[in-house]
Design an enzyme around this catalytic site. Sequence first.
Site, mmCIF file in Angstrom:
data_model
loop_
_atom_site.group_PDB
_atom_site.id
_atom_site.type_symbol
_atom_site.label_atom_id
_atom_site.label_comp_id
_atom_site.label_asym_id
_atom_site.label_seq_id
_atom_site.Cartn_x
_atom_site.Cartn_y
_atom_site.Cartn_z
ATOM 1 N N SER A 12 -3.116 -0.580 -1.398
ATOM 2 C CA SER A 12 -2.925 -1.905 -1.996
ATOM 3 C C SER A 12 -1.538 -2.435 -1.634
ATOM 4 O O SER A 12 -0.824 -1.863 -0.817
ATOM 5 C CB SER A 12 -3.051 -1.794 -3.518
ATOM 6 N N GLY A 13 -1.153 -3.536 -2.277
ATOM 7 C CA GLY A 13 0.194 -4.063 -2.061
ATOM 8 C C GLY A 13 1.278 -3.072 -2.441
ATOM 9 O O GLY A 13 2.349 -3.043 -1.825
ATOM 10 N N HIS A 14 1.000 -2.253 -3.458
ATOM 11 C CA HIS A 14 1.968 -1.228 -3.864
ATOM 12 C C HIS A 14 2.261 -0.273 -2.713
ATOM 13 O O HIS A 14 3.395 0.160 -2.521
ATOM 14 C CB HIS A 14 1.411 -0.466 -5.070
ATOM 15 N N GLY A 67 -0.478 1.441 -8.609
ATOM 16 C CA GLY A 67 0.355 0.949 -9.701
ATOM 17 C C GLY A 67 -0.200 1.248 -11.075
ATOM 18 O O GLY A 67 0.548 1.387 -12.040
ATOM 19 N N HIS A 132 21.794 5.984 -19.164
ATOM 20 C CA HIS A 132 22.116 7.385 -19.448
ATOM 21 C C HIS A 132 21.259 7.946 -20.581
ATOM 22 O O HIS A 132 20.853 7.236 -21.502
ATOM 23 C CB HIS A 132 23.603 7.517 -19.817
ATOM 24 N N HIS A 141 5.416 3.572 -15.811
ATOM 25 C CA HIS A 141 5.798 2.542 -14.847
ATOM 26 C C HIS A 141 6.818 1.614 -15.500
ATOM 27 O O HIS A 141 6.516 0.955 -16.500
ATOM 28 C CB HIS A 141 4.556 1.757 -14.431
#
Length: 204
Positions: A12-14, A67, A132, A141
């Site tokens: 895919s675009g990912h 994704g 941190h 994600h």
Amino acid sequence: MGNQKLNIYGASGHAKVIIDIIKSIDNKTIGYIFDDNEKLIELLGWQIKRSVNTKLLTKHSAIIAIGNNKIRKEIVENKQVQVAEAISHISAIISKLTSIGKGTVIMPNAVINADATIGTHCIINTAAVVEHDVVIENYTHISPNATVTGGVKIGEGTHVGAGAVILPNLNIGKWVTIGAGAVVTKNVPDYSTVIGNPAKPLQK
């Protein structure tokens, strides 16, 4: 020592961004690209293979270029893939005092600061900031331009939308969805969806 080849699972675009990341790393090149959608023939000039070709699928370690967190987890658990070490774009800023699990992808201009712990098969997307002492569990994600401030803990499979901000020392449950642009000011329980500023549960 020669270049290490990496397979990519997903077209895919990912996957296009994953290709760009691999090409930005001096000692890594593309092996094979796999996708089981018969309509997909090629991606950016690479011929797409099918996962039934297990000889090619297992020839090199792989990054899962999907994704969707649930689908990414299903592929890892059900397909014969050798998981690659984490990869990061050359422009990402990553403290040496971090722990990042296998299969995780750090995209361009992302920042990960000291003592952050990131699990396996996570996506830290373009220009996202992980501060941190943050703990991010597997298959999460963090979308473009999202900010996870210090001391936050995020459970497995959570999706943090583009431009969202999570304030310090909060606990975000597993498989949570945080809407784009949300500002999270309170702990979020498992399987919740929150939106807005300040973020509130989405009414069903």
